[in-house]
Design a protein around this motif. Structure first.
Motif, PDB file in Angstrom:
ATOM      1  N   GLY B 418      31.700  41.258  34.027  1.00 40.95           N
ATOM      2  CA  GLY B 418      31.965  41.607  32.634  1.00 40.95           C
ATOM      3  C   GLY B 418      32.212  40.366  31.800  1.00 40.95           C
ATOM      4  O   GLY B 418      32.038  40.393  30.588  1.00 40.95           O
ATOM      5  N   ALA B 419      32.642  39.291  32.418  1.00 44.06           N
ATOM      6  CA  ALA B 419      32.772  38.011  31.700  1.00 44.06           C
ATOM      7  C   ALA B 419      31.435  37.295  31.784  1.00 44.06           C
ATOM      8  O   ALA B 419      30.812  37.235  32.855  1.00 44.06           O
ATOM      9  N   GLU B 420      31.000  36.734  30.672  1.00 41.66           N
ATOM     10  CA  GLU B 420      29.679  36.118  30.630  1.00 41.66           C
ATOM     11  C   GLU B 420      29.534  35.015  31.657  1.00 41.66           C
ATOM     12  O   GLU B 420      30.357  34.097  31.723  1.00 41.66           O
ATOM     13  N   GLY B 421      28.478  35.095  32.442  1.00 43.39           N
ATOM     14  CA  GLY B 421      28.189  34.027  33.399  1.00 43.39           C
ATOM     15  C   GLY B 421      29.051  34.017  34.633  1.00 43.39           C
ATOM     16  O   GLY B 421      28.985  33.089  35.440  1.00 43.39           O
ATOM     17  N   VAL B 422      29.909  35.039  34.818  1.00 38.30           N
ATOM     18  CA  VAL B 422      30.780  35.062  36.001  1.00 38.30           C
ATOM     19  C   VAL B 422      30.410  36.258  36.861  1.00 38.30           C
ATOM     20  O   VAL B 422      30.388  37.383  36.381  1.00 38.30           O
ATOM     21  N   PHE B 423      30.124  35.989  38.128  1.00 40.55           N
ATOM     22  CA  PHE B 423      29.698  37.050  39.031  1.00 40.55           C
ATOM     23  C   PHE B 423      30.618  37.099  40.244  1.00 40.55           C
ATOM     24  O   PHE B 423      31.372  36.157  40.502  1.00 40.55           O
ATOM     25  N   LEU B 424      30.555  38.217  40.947  1.00 40.36           N
ATOM     26  CA  LEU B 424      31.515  38.463  42.029  1.00 40.36           C
ATOM     27  C   LEU B 424      30.778  38.879  43.292  1.00 40.36           C
ATOM     28  O   LEU B 424      29.742  39.531  43.217  1.00 40.36           O
ATOM     29  N   ALA B 425      31.337  38.532  44.440  1.00 43.17           N
ATOM     30  CA  ALA B 425      30.700  38.976  45.685  1.00 43.17           C
ATOM     31  C   ALA B 425      31.722  39.019  46.814  1.00 43.17           C
ATOM     32  O   ALA B 425      32.629  38.193  46.868  1.00 43.17           O
ATOM     33  N   GLY B 426      31.549  39.982  47.697  1.00 47.31           N
ATOM     34  CA  GLY B 426      32.266  39.974  48.964  1.00 47.31           C
ATOM     35  C   GLY B 426      33.608  40.674  48.936  1.00 47.31           C
ATOM     36  O   GLY B 426      33.906  41.492  48.085  1.00 47.31           O
ATOM     37  N   ALA B 427      34.430  40.318  49.909  1.00 45.48           N
ATOM     38  CA  ALA B 427      35.687  41.039  50.138  1.00 45.48           C
ATOM     39  C   ALA B 427      36.725  40.810  49.061  1.00 45.48           C
ATOM     40  O   ALA B 427      37.734  41.519  49.032  1.00 45.48           O
ATOM     41  N   ALA B 428      36.507  39.863  48.174  1.00 38.00           N
ATOM     42  CA  ALA B 428      37.443  39.683  47.058  1.00 38.00           C
ATOM     43  C   ALA B 428      37.443  40.910  46.158  1.00 38.00           C
ATOM     44  O   ALA B 428      38.389  41.158  45.422  1.00 38.00           O
ATOM     45  N   LEU B 429      36.356  41.698  46.247  1.00 42.69           N
ATOM     46  CA  LEU B 429      36.238  42.931  45.460  1.00 42.69           C
ATOM     47  C   LEU B 429      36.871  44.115  46.171  1.00 42.69           C
ATOM     48  O   LEU B 429      37.240  45.106  45.546  1.00 42.69           O
ATOM     49  N   GLY B 430      36.951  44.023  47.510  1.00 38.13           N
ATOM     50  CA  GLY B 430      37.455  45.147  48.284  1.00 38.13           C
ATOM     51  C   GLY B 430      36.971  44.987  49.717  1.00 38.13           C
ATOM     52  O   GLY B 430      36.035  44.244  49.971  1.00 38.13           O
ATOM     53  N   PRO B 431      37.601  45.687  50.665  1.00 41.29           N
ATOM     54  CA  PRO B 431      37.209  45.529  52.072  1.00 41.29           C
ATOM     55  C   PRO B 431      35.712  45.749  52.263  1.00 41.29           C
ATOM     56  O   PRO B 431      35.127  46.642  51.661  1.00 41.29           O
ATOM     57  N   LYS B 432      35.134  44.945  53.117  1.00 39.23           N
ATOM     58  CA  LYS B 432      33.688  44.900  53.183  1.00 39.23           C
ATOM     59  C   LYS B 432      33.272  44.271  54.507  1.00 39.23           C
ATOM     60  O   LYS B 432      33.916  43.355  54.996  1.00 39.23           O
ATOM     61  N   ASP B 433      32.146  44.735  55.082  1.00 40.09           N
ATOM     62  CA  ASP B 433      31.676  44.089  56.305  1.00 40.09           C
ATOM     63  C   ASP B 433      30.678  42.978  55.974  1.00 40.09           C
ATOM     64  O   ASP B 433      30.386  42.713  54.808  1.00 40.09           O
ATOM     65  N   ILE B 434      30.154  42.312  57.017  1.00 38.98           N
ATOM     66  CA  ILE B 434      29.285  41.154  56.795  1.00 38.98           C
ATOM     67  C   ILE B 434      27.965  41.534  56.103  1.00 38.98           C
ATOM     68  O   ILE B 434      27.579  40.883  55.123  1.00 38.98           O
TER      69      ILE B 434
END
Lengths: 134, 471, 281
Positions: B418-434
């Protein structure tokens, strides 16, 4: 024996009665079983504490005939560890109340062991009578 | 901002998510600045023995990527570093201040020979080994570390501490026996063949101009000490999932032998406790940590491989096995490896007469049960790293009530912040496998590449003198 | 920290006035030694002995409410020794504060005054820890209990529910261990320190009760304890009775924490039989 689940029972008087007396939402219990895992009196109970809730959730009021609420010492360990914050001691007390309304006293003053009357802390006798007398 | 800066990417966190995103972007011809807090890259995947459901050796599948990213011409890798400041640049990018912490090792002179680590006489608790084994004061996280240059932990280094005490005119620190700490160490410097130890090294501050950011800061585990009724943090033989991985790992402190931390004996009965802190609105976290059902099945199977006459029991509430091949994997554990699954949340674990008593229940058979274990593995809840909300906040990204990062649109655009130019990935968003982490990392990288390509096109088609439009 | 007496409203409860008078006497003695003024609640009644768990029972709050109202008039915190009284009074107080309609209905029936929720309900052990402090306790130790391996037994009602009782960490309680160390004794950790003794099942299900109490005693003994220390008269009764059939040398004495304090303070006349035996040898 196959139980025909009555959809009306799922919203019926029995569940409403328990929830009113205990002020608990029976559906908050997801049957994880932790209460039963930690209950010190399971060996003397015919139904595990979590089974009591399950039967109540299904509106099956034969649960009132179980010995479990009468073997409960109100040690509060179940409530202390429940991940959903279900106050099981209050549900047990509600079942005791309902059982007493429907049937006979479970503890009768005249039948209390005289040795206890002589030497036991009176809170034990008063407590037992308040819980088990009609 | 310079044209180059506007199409340089910053990736924060070099676990498998950050590494994947960095490689996708760099291999498409754009420069990447990759920042990692630990001395070397790889995140938690570097701690694993094998991965589910394939039982591939974790190091084996990861090392090609860590080596590639560590040597990539277009990747500028800052390890042992943290993001310190962020400000927006005029053209929609960022100017980022990065603190490179002093390692007291000159990276240009160090050849990674490992003699310093060998000769250091002092051991301290290793966060990487999760309480299973120690590390030296000067250390690398593993033999395959990228970069393979050690860092010196100044807080526990007697040579440095006494040197600083003398410089400051303080009386010398004392060790735990009340003896003054000897300034006469410095063994690492004495034995280093290239003179790479630099006692005067300072933190350095680096500024990088970047046009887009991917936050891939990963996860941590709920500390076991949050579960005192399980003996967490107190009983030596009650460990968490990552600690058990270190026991299983061939490069771990026990060379892959499953041994009890308390006495080094081979445990004959290992009990795994799922939902240790998860799905617990009252005393833990309310959400499901998603990966534990699979990694417990994996760990139980691996334990049975190593100790064929051992017993493995798993206490579970549900088995969540939604990924590809996951249900079959768990079934294999149960039917082929005889891992015993007991349905019920454990009430309490305590020690008595040298064994661990697990008070549980099997609701399926309506029996309260007691299991005597030699070792207990708690599948503790996945939580965001403590530093994650702070770093995210520098980039204008919010965290939710569980401190996980919030996507701009959780359903339709999970890797966008939602912030311009900033993207997200992985477990920082929530529990997640490889597999999910890698997929999100590639997704975030694709978003960055799309942004960079649009900027480049705008640059080449714009008349001379016109500024770049932020995409 | 001044030596001026700190004043508390004191509720002994039925049991301490009769079958557990030794708990009351030792409690008053050590409180005085620590400069605590205990003013007995005037015209007190039984606390009710159980905390009413069902919502309809506003009437059953009358007994504890009367005690709270009487204590409120004193302006001091209300302190008690009996763990059951502490549990009932503290939770009743919390319930009435949270349910103002129940408090209103109740006030309509009580003539002695209105419950307004101003009183803080304490347990004397918490008062010692928080208001007196371990340093001051240490200063009163005349005869350190060196070599006494004592198992701290908390039972249930003192600790749970943790947020309501505000007494100690329910899963890792420390206050009795800390007290024993200050008195020079060696606290013995054992797995059943917060597991139920059987409580009122002594009346309604005596076999189950005996099983639980026996398990507590045996657990303490296996851990190497020479004594069990408690803060509840019902726990003491249950643990004593569970061992009654055993030969004397095999029995673990059960003492109130106040008796242990009295022994350490050199006040053997109120320290009870567990320490009289020690004095004789």
């Amino acid at each position: 024996m196959r139980v025909v689940l009555d959809p009306l029972a799922l919203h019926g008087a029995f569940i409403r009665e328990i929830e009113a007396i205990s002020e608990q939402n029976l559906l908050a219990c997801n049957q994880c079983g932790r209460c039963s895992a930690g209950c010190p009196l399971v060996e003397e109970m015919d139904l595990l504490p979590n089974q009591i809730i399950r039967l109540a959730q299904l509106g099956l009021d034969t649960v009132v005939d179980s010995t479990t609420p009468w073997m409960c010492a109100a040690c509060l360990m179940c409530e202390a560890r429940c991940p959903k914050g279900v106050d099981l001691p209050r549900i047990m007390d509600a079942l005791r109340q309902i059982a007493l309304r429907r049937g006979e006293s479970r503890v009768v003053a005249g039948d209390v062991d005289p040795a206890l009357l002589a030497g036991a802390p009176q809170m034990a006798i008063v407590g037992a009578l308040r819980r088990g007398e009609k | 901002m310079s044209a180059a800066g506007s199409t340089t990417a910053l990736v924060v966190g070099a676990g498998i998510g950050g590494i994947t995103a960095a490689l996708d972007i760099a291999n498409s011809g754009f420069p990447v600045v990759l920042v990692e807090r630990e001395p070397s890259i790889g995140g938690h995947m570097a701690q694993l023995s094998e991965t589910f459901p394939t039982l591939d050796c974790s190091q084996c599948i990861m090392t090609p990527r860590t080596v590639e990213v560590g040597h990539h011409d277009l990747v500028r890798l800052h390890t042992y570093s943290e993001i310190e400041s962020v400000r927006r640049s005029d053209s929609g990018g960022f100017v980022v201040g990065i603190r490179r912490r002093a390692a007291y090792v000159d990276g240009d002179k160090c050849t990674g020979c490992g003699v310093c680590q060998e000769k250091c006489p002092f051991k301290v608790e290793s966060a990487f080994e999760r309480g299973i084994g120690p590390r030296k004061v000067i250390y690398t996280l593993s033999p395959q570390a990228v970069p393979n240059k050690p860092v010196l932990d100044a807080e526990h280094c007697r040579y440095l501490q006494s040197k600083w005490d003398m410089q400051a005119g303080r009386s010398p620190s004392v060790d735990k026996n009340g003896q003054p700490v000897s300034p006469k160490c410095g063994a690492c410097a004495k034995f280093c063949p290239t003179g790479a130890l630099n006692w005067d090294q300072q933190d350095t501050l680096v500024e990088e101009e970047v046009g887009a950011v991917i936050l891939a800061t990963g996860y941590d585990l709920l500390p076991a000490s949050r579960l005192p009724e399980y003996g967490g943090g107190e009983l030596k033989d009650v460990v968490d999932g990552l600690a058990f991985e270190r026991l299983l790992a061939a490069s771990g402190p026990t060379a892959g032998k499953v041994l009890r931390p308390s006495d080094g004996a081979v445990p004959k009965h290992v009990v795994f406790v799922q939902c240790s802190g998860s799905r617990d609105p009252e005393r833990g976290v309310p959400y499901c940590s998603k990966i534990c059902c699979l990694y417990v099945a994996k760990q139980a199977m691996l334990y049975k491989h190593r100790v064929p006459d051992g017993e493995a029991s798993v206490f579970y509430i549900d088995v969540r096995a939604g990924g590809k091949g996951y249900e079959e994997f768990v079934t294999r554990a149960q039917e082929e490896h005889h891992v015993r699954y007991l349905r019920g949340k454990v009430s309490r674990i305590y020690a008595e007469d040298g064994r661990l008593i697990v008070k549980g229940v099997d609701t399926l058979s309506h029996r309260a049960v007691e299991v005597q274990a030699d070792l207990v593995v708690l599948a503790t809840a996945i939580v965001p790293r403590v530093s994650t909300p702070g770093v995210a906040g520098l980039f204008g990204v919010a965290a939710d009530e569980n401190s996980f990062l919030v996507s701009g649109d959780e359903e339709m655009a999970p890797v966008e912040s939602g912030a311009e130019g900033v993207f997200l990935a992985g477990a920082a968003l929530g529990p997640k496998d490889i597999p999910e982490t890698v997929a999100q990392a590639s997704g975030a990288a694709a978003k960055v590449l799309s942004l960079f390509l649009r900027r480049r096109m705008a640059e080449t088609t714009a008349p001379a003198g016109e500024g770049m439009r932020a995409a | 920290m001044t030596q001026a007496a700190r004043a508390y409203s004191y509720f002994p409860g039925c049991t301490l006035a009769t079958t557990a008078v030794d708990y009351d006497l030792s409690g008053r003695a050590v409180a005085a030694a620590l400069g605590l003024e205990l003013n007995e609640v005037p015209d007190w009644n039984c606390c009710g002995a159980t905390f009413p768990l069902s919502a309809e029972n506003v009437m059953s709050f009358i007994a504890p409410a009367r005690v709270l109202i009487a204590a409120e008039r004193s302006g001091h915190d209300l302190a008690t020794l009996c763990a059951v009284c502490f549990h009932v009074l503290k939770r009743s107080d919390a319930y009435l504060r949270a349910h103002s309609e129940a408090a209103e209905r109740l006030n309509a029936f009580v003539t002695e005054g209105d419950y307004t929720g101003q009183t803080r309900v304490r347990h004397l052990l918490g008062v010692v820890r928080d208001d007196v402090g371990w340093e001051a306790v240490k200063q009163r130790v005349a005869a350190p209990l060196t070599g006494l391996a004592a198992a701290p037994y908390y039972g249930c009602l003192l600790l749970r529910p943790q947020e309501e009782m505000e007494f100690d960490q329910a899963e890792r309680p420390r206050v009795l261990q800390d007290l024993l160390r200050v008195l020079g004794a060696t606290p013995v950790e054992f797995p059943r320190q917060a597991e139920c003794c059987g409580s009122t099942l002594v009346v309604s299900a005596p076999d189950a009760n005996r099983r639980l109490s026996t398990a507590v005693v045996d657990s303490a003994r296996r851990a190497g304890a020479a004594m069990i220390v408690t803060a509840c008269p019902l726990c003491k009764y249950n643990l004593d009775q569970a061992q009654a059939g055993r030969p004397s040398p095999e029995q673990l004495p059960v003492a109130y924490f106040t008796q242990v304090m009295a022994a350490a303070f050199g006040m053997l006349q109120v320290a009870g039989p567990a320490f009289a035996v020690e004095a004789a040898t």
